[in-house]
Structure formats: C-alpha cells, structure tokens
Motif scaffolding. Structure first.
Motif, mmCIF file in Angstrom:
data_model
loop_
_atom_site.group_PDB
_atom_site.id
_atom_site.type_symbol
_atom_site.label_atom_id
_atom_site.label_comp_id
_atom_site.label_asym_id
_atom_site.label_seq_id
_atom_site.Cartn_x
_atom_site.Cartn_y
_atom_site.Cartn_z
ATOM 1 N N ILE A 262 0.835 -1.195 0.000
ATOM 2 C CA ILE A 262 0.000 0.000 0.000
ATOM 3 C C ILE A 262 0.871 1.248 0.000
ATOM 4 N N GLY A 263 0.682 2.067 -1.035
ATOM 5 C CA GLY A 263 1.330 3.372 -1.083
ATOM 6 C C GLY A 263 2.732 3.422 -1.637
ATOM 7 N N ASN A 264 3.297 2.277 -2.124
ATOM 8 C CA ASN A 264 4.715 2.335 -2.511
ATOM 9 C C ASN A 264 4.952 2.476 -4.012
ATOM 10 N N GLY A 265 3.907 2.508 -4.822
ATOM 11 C CA GLY A 265 4.076 2.734 -6.250
ATOM 12 C C GLY A 265 4.362 1.509 -7.082
ATOM 13 N N GLU A 266 4.449 0.328 -6.450
ATOM 14 C CA GLU A 266 4.686 -0.911 -7.206
ATOM 15 C C GLU A 266 3.342 -1.417 -7.728
ATOM 16 N N ARG A 339 -6.588 2.487 -2.379
ATOM 17 C CA ARG A 339 -6.156 3.026 -1.088
ATOM 18 C C ARG A 339 -5.040 4.058 -1.270
ATOM 19 N N ASP A 340 -5.235 4.916 -2.266
ATOM 20 C CA ASP A 340 -4.331 6.026 -2.566
ATOM 21 C C ASP A 340 -2.918 5.559 -2.908
ATOM 22 N N SER A 341 -2.840 4.409 -3.550
ATOM 23 C CA SER A 341 -1.540 3.879 -3.999
ATOM 24 C C SER A 341 -1.343 4.265 -5.462
ATOM 25 N N ARG A 342 -0.726 5.399 -5.665
ATOM 26 C CA ARG A 342 -0.444 5.866 -7.011
ATOM 27 C C ARG A 342 0.944 5.373 -7.448
ATOM 28 N N PRO A 343 1.170 5.318 -8.779
ATOM 29 C CA PRO A 343 0.256 5.677 -9.864
ATOM 30 C C PRO A 343 -0.589 4.504 -10.313
ATOM 31 N N ARG A 520 9.925 -4.606 0.377
ATOM 32 C CA ARG A 520 9.242 -3.781 -0.615
ATOM 33 C C ARG A 520 7.817 -4.226 -0.921
ATOM 34 N N GLU A 521 7.419 -5.414 -0.487
ATOM 35 C CA GLU A 521 6.101 -5.933 -0.849
ATOM 36 C C GLU A 521 5.693 -7.038 0.110
#
Length: 613
Positions: A262-266, A339-343, A520-521
């Motif tokens: 969540i939130g990291n761009g991956e 959940r606002d995980s862009r992009p 990272r995940e």
C-alpha cells in the motif's frame, strides 16, 4: 464510499471479459468489450471517479452470503433484511452452447444480473454509474425505452432494466419493490442499443451454467483427474484460470495497479499475456486433463514465430490479449489508486525487456505433456529446434529476469537454469523423436551451462543459490531447481537452499520472492506453493501438507487469491485474481495427491522422469 478489501471480491467472466463483484453486490471493476479494454467500472481504483454498478437491498442485515453456483463461474449473493426478507442476486457473463472452440457469439461483452425475492418482501435499488474509458472523458447518461445508455467519445454502454430511472451527477438510480417470487433482471452490454439482440436472461443463465459444468467435467481421454481432498480447491482455481484464458492468450490477472504494498508505487498492469505465465497455465490445464486449452497456446506460439519470418530472438516477453499492438506504459493521474496507492498504470514497459527463462518454459511445457508433442514434420518441431539453437547463443548474456526488476540486466540464476532446461528438454525430445538437430552441440552447451551455474550461482557463505551471479540476494525461484531436475532433491546445494529459504524468506508458510523484495512488498503466493512442492519432492510430505493447508486458509470466501499476502495482516495485495497463484495451487494439489498415493501417471510432473527418456 470507501475502498473494500481486495479479498472481498468475487470474479465472473466469459473468456472475453470479466468483472469483480464485491460481497455487497457492487461491481467495482469491469473492462468492456474485452479484459484489456478501458474500464467502464473502476471504483476499486477510485470510489468517486472510477464508476460502479451497485445493487442495494434496503434494510439488509449482516454480511451478505456469497458463493458460486456449484462448479460454475455464476456468482450468487444472498441478502437478509431486518423484516425477514431474503433476496438473491445472481451475476454472470454469458457463455453460449458448449464448444471446445468458443465462437465470439458465445462470449458477449455483457453483464447479466438477476435479482430475486426468495422470501418476504424487499426494496431494491440499482445504482448505475459507469465511467467509460477509465473515466478519462465525460460519460453522459440518458434514459431509453429499455433503461439507460451511457456515452462518451467513441464508447457506448447500455443497461436493459425496467424501472423509473432518475439521472443525476452520480449516475442513474431506480428502485423496485419485490415480493416473494418476483424478480428484477438487468443486462448491461457494451455498444449501441440499435438493433442489438441479447439472449433471454433465463436462457442465458441456463446456457452459462451448462457450459461451465460441462467444461469442467469433459476432459480428453479418460476421466478428469481426481485430487482427493484437494479437488474442490483445484477446480475453483481451474475455473478462474479458464476466465483468464480467453482464446489462445492467457491474462496474468484481471486487473491493473492493485498495489504490491500500500502506497509504494509498485502497481502494474497485468492484463497481458506473458509467455511465461501462459506456459505455466498451460501446464496446469494439461495436468487437469484439458488438453484442447493447452493446444491453443501451442497454435498461438506457432503463429507468432511463423508470421513474417519471425525468429526466437523476436519473441516478446508479453503480448496484448485482444488489443491491436502493445500499448506503451502510461499513468492515469486522475485516479487515486487503490487506497491512494499511485500511480495507476495501463500498459506495461516490461514488453521491452529480455527474459531468457521464457524459452525454457516453452520447452518444459511441451516436454511435460505427450499430447502436445510435435509430429515429425510439424511447424512446432522446427520452432523448438530454433529455440534451442538460440539458447545456445544467448545463455551467456545477462537478462532482466523473471521478476522484471527495472534496474538493468544481470546474470539471473533462474534465467540460466531455465536456459539449461531448454537445452535439456530439447536434447531429450530430439533423442526420443529423431529430430534432425545438432544434439552434440546442445549437449556441450548444457554441460558448460550447468558447470557455470554451480560455480557462479551458489553462495557458499549463505548456503543457498544466489538471485544473480555476484549478488548477495537469495531468491525463491531456487526452490524450483530440483523440481526442474537441474539437481537432485538430495544434492547438498538443494538441501541447503531449501533450509535457507525456509529460514530467511518464509513466514508461516508464506514466502517472499527474495530478500530484495522482502522490504518492498508482501509475500508472493506462487512462491509459497513452490515451497510446498519442494518439500514434497524432498520427502517431507507432512511439512508440505501442513504448509498447503495454511495457504488454503488464506483464500477468500470464494477460494480466490490475489498475487500477494501481507503476512502480518493476511490482507491481499497485488492484482486479483492472479493466474500464477491459482496455477501454484493446482500444481501443489497434484504433487501432494501423487506423493500420498502409489498410483502412477502417464503425465510426469517436474522432478519426475518423463516418458520421452
């Protein structure tokens, strides 16, 4: 409207497109007319701007009950109201008359929804709020004689549903009062209403139910494999894979940009056919007796490499499912992301990478099933010879690896092992079927490659195979090396690697892809099933069964999985449903079934001796 857990969704589809149906009856993701088309509903990526198709049962109490109708992809959701009413919602996408070669007329780009009052009475509201083209352009709704039509630049989506419709800024709504035995039918189809002919909803329901039950039961040759206590879970995974396997190309997942953390761009678009993922899925189909589905992959491969004089070097990592041409990767900046995980991304830049393992996966897929063996004069035989010759040329070069890391090419050990697999399987197929090929050269290259891997690919200090030559990272792909027969399961390198991965990458049956990925995940579920298989092959069947049961407990209420799991919360992460994960479940169910019986099989698994030897 807030984001729902990824695990709260069901999955319906018809080999052309698909949709995610939340447990409360909301369709929050659907792309039409095909799975890789722009979305018409995408609330899973943005509840305000994405669009949704909701069914609200007023006065509903408790969590709705949701299950599939037997061995089908028809979803049933049951609501219970405070005054004793019971309402059933059936969701499906139309499948016509059963055929091993499904025609386009059997796979309509349409959603079918049937609301029934089973007991008492209920007030039901439909909220139809599509946002065409990922919500990039304005969607305009208008009332029609049949219901509602939505239009944007070049797109039309129409809903056939009786009722008094009110159109506002947040879509169209209609409310109907149902009494016991009454129903409300809805058909949402892509394209103009002019001259459209859609099947009767009840006939569609019957045909679709008949299709899925017949497909799952009709295997080639003898009866379908029976997996004992794991049968139910394997069948559900197979049904999910069949939706993703529309035509000859198989989608890696149904969605784009559901985050790996969540939130990291991956966040990546998985609505493409990776050669690797397709090969793994084909192996699952063959293990479950569905060889016609597997042959479609072989036909696709032959067409790819025979079109315009293409050679193995021209083979891409991934291909579009239905779209013409492979689109460039782009970002949809107007959407919040899950959940606002862009992009939010569409397209996938991995198409430009070189990944050598795909050649081994192609040879492995053919090698494992006698039903796919090429004839003496077949195009496939010539293609396989060309692939093995090409592997002789490129195995010394670096690539981007199975995990598609965007940090330059390296000498990934898994890629090297899969090059070894391509050579090994080519040698065995050539010897068994008298191919006219330079087998002596292949044997020399195979031995040189094996020696290089054992010298450069093993980290004696960490007692484990490396992720890449010279790297300190370890990688869960090494669990596959004994299964691929690169080394025996009792080889010291295999024994040590299994123990190191369990100690450093496993968390209560859940396995990270590598220690690079660990921070990272979430844990990667496919790798977690690899551990089950590795344990079974090593003779540790009790441990394998224990891990397998823990992984089954992580499925959602419908037996579906995403790409990853947060080991701390149990939350699903990544795209959903994920083909890799369901392939892994089927593989492990078969491995465990065979490891616990003395029955032989004509179809070898990885780690077993093949018929061609």
């Amino acid at each position: 409207m807030e984001f729902a857990p990824i695990a709260s969704y069901g999955f319906i589809g018809n080999l052309l497109s698909c949709a995610l149906v939340r447990r409360d009856g909301a369709i929050d993701w659907c792309c039409l007319p095909a799975i890789d088309s722009p979305s018409v509903f995408a609330a899973i990526l943005d509840p305000e701007k994405g669009g949704a198709f909701r069914v609200t049962v007023h006065g509903s109490e408790g969590e709705p009950e949701q299950a599939y109708l037997g061995e089908t992809n028809i979803l049933r959701t049951v609501f219970r109201t405070s005054d004793g009413g019971i309402v059933e919602l059936l969701d499906w996408m139309h499948m016509g008359v059963f055929s091993y070669v499904e025609g386009e007329e059997s796979r309509l780009p349409a959603l079918f929804r049937l609301v029934r009052c089973l007991e008492g009475k209920a007030l039901v509201t439909l909220h139809f709020n599509p946002r065409l083209d990922y919500g990039r352009t304005q969607t305009v709704l208008s009332v029609t004689e049949r219901g509602i039509c939505a239009r944007s630049e070049g797109d039309t989506l129409c809903l056939h549903a009786r009722g008094v419709w009110n159109v506002g800024t947040d879509g169209a709504q209609a409310t109907v009062s149902l009494t016991e035995g009454r129903e409300w039918s809805c058909i949402c189809h892509y394209g103009s209403d002019d001259g459209v002919s859609l099947p009767d909803i009840h006939k569609s329901l019957q045909q679709t139910e008949r299709y899925w039950k017949r497909w799952i039961a009709e295997c080639e040759g003898d009866e379908c494999p029976y997996l004992g206590r794991w049968q139910k879970e394997a069948i559900r995974s197979l049904l999910a894979l069949k939706i993703l396997a529309g035509g000859r190309r198989i989608a890696a997942a149904a969605t784009t940009s559901l985050p790996e953390r969540i939130g990291n761009g991956e966040n990546w678009d998985y609505r493409f056919s990776w050669v690797r993922d397709t090969a793994f899925t084909v192996q699952a189909f063959t293990m479950m007796g569905h060889f016609d589905d597997a042959r479609e992959f072989v036909d696709w491969l032959c067409e790819l490499l025979c079109e315009g004089g293409m050679r193995p070097a021209d083979l891409q990592v991934l291909y579009p499912l239905y779209a013409t041409g492979t689109p460039d990767e782009a970002e949809l900046t107007h959407l919040r992301g899950y959940r606002d995980s862009r992009p939010v991304r569409i397209g996938n830049a991995a198409m430009h990478q070189k990944q050598w393992d795909i050649y081994g996966e192609i040879l492995e897929t053919i090698y494992r099933s006698a039903q796919l063996y090429p004839g003496p004069d077949s195009t496939l035989r010539r293609i396989l010879i060309d692939i093995v010759n090409y592997v002789c040329e490129i195995w010394r070069e670096p690539d981007h690896g199975i995990w598609e890391l965007r940090q330059g090419s390296q000498h990934y050990v898994y890629s090297k092992v899969m090059c070894w697999v391509a050579l090994d399987r080519g040698i065995k197929l050539a010897s068994a079927h008298q191919w006219q090929a330079d087998v002596v050269r292949w044997e020399e290259e195979r031995e040189a490659l094996r020696s290089t891997i054992l010298t450069e690919g093993y980290n004696a200090e960490r007692q484990c195979f490396r992720q890449a030559f010279g790297s300190s990272y370890i990688d869960a792909t090494a669990l596959l090396f004994p299964l691929l027969e690169f080394i025996p399961a009792d080889h010291p390198f295999a024994v040590n690697t299994l123990e190191t991965i369990r100690k450093e990458l496993e968390e209560d049956a859940l396995v990270y892809r590598s220690d690079y990925h660990r921070e990272r995940e979430g844990t990667f579920i496919f790798c977690s099933f690899w551990l089950v298989d590795a344990l079974a092959l090593a003779g540790r069947v009790t441990d394998a069964v224990r891990n397998f049961k823990k992984l089954l407990a992580h499925a959602n209420h419908l037996g579906l999985y995403a790409e990853e799991i947060d080991p701390k919360t149990g939350e699903f992460l990544g795209n959903f449903p994920q083909a890799f994960t369901h392939v892994g479940l089927i593989n492990s169910a078969v491995y465990l079934g065979r490891s616990q019986t003395e029955e032989s099989s004509e179809q070898p698994l990885m780690g077993e001796q093949s018929m061609v030897q």
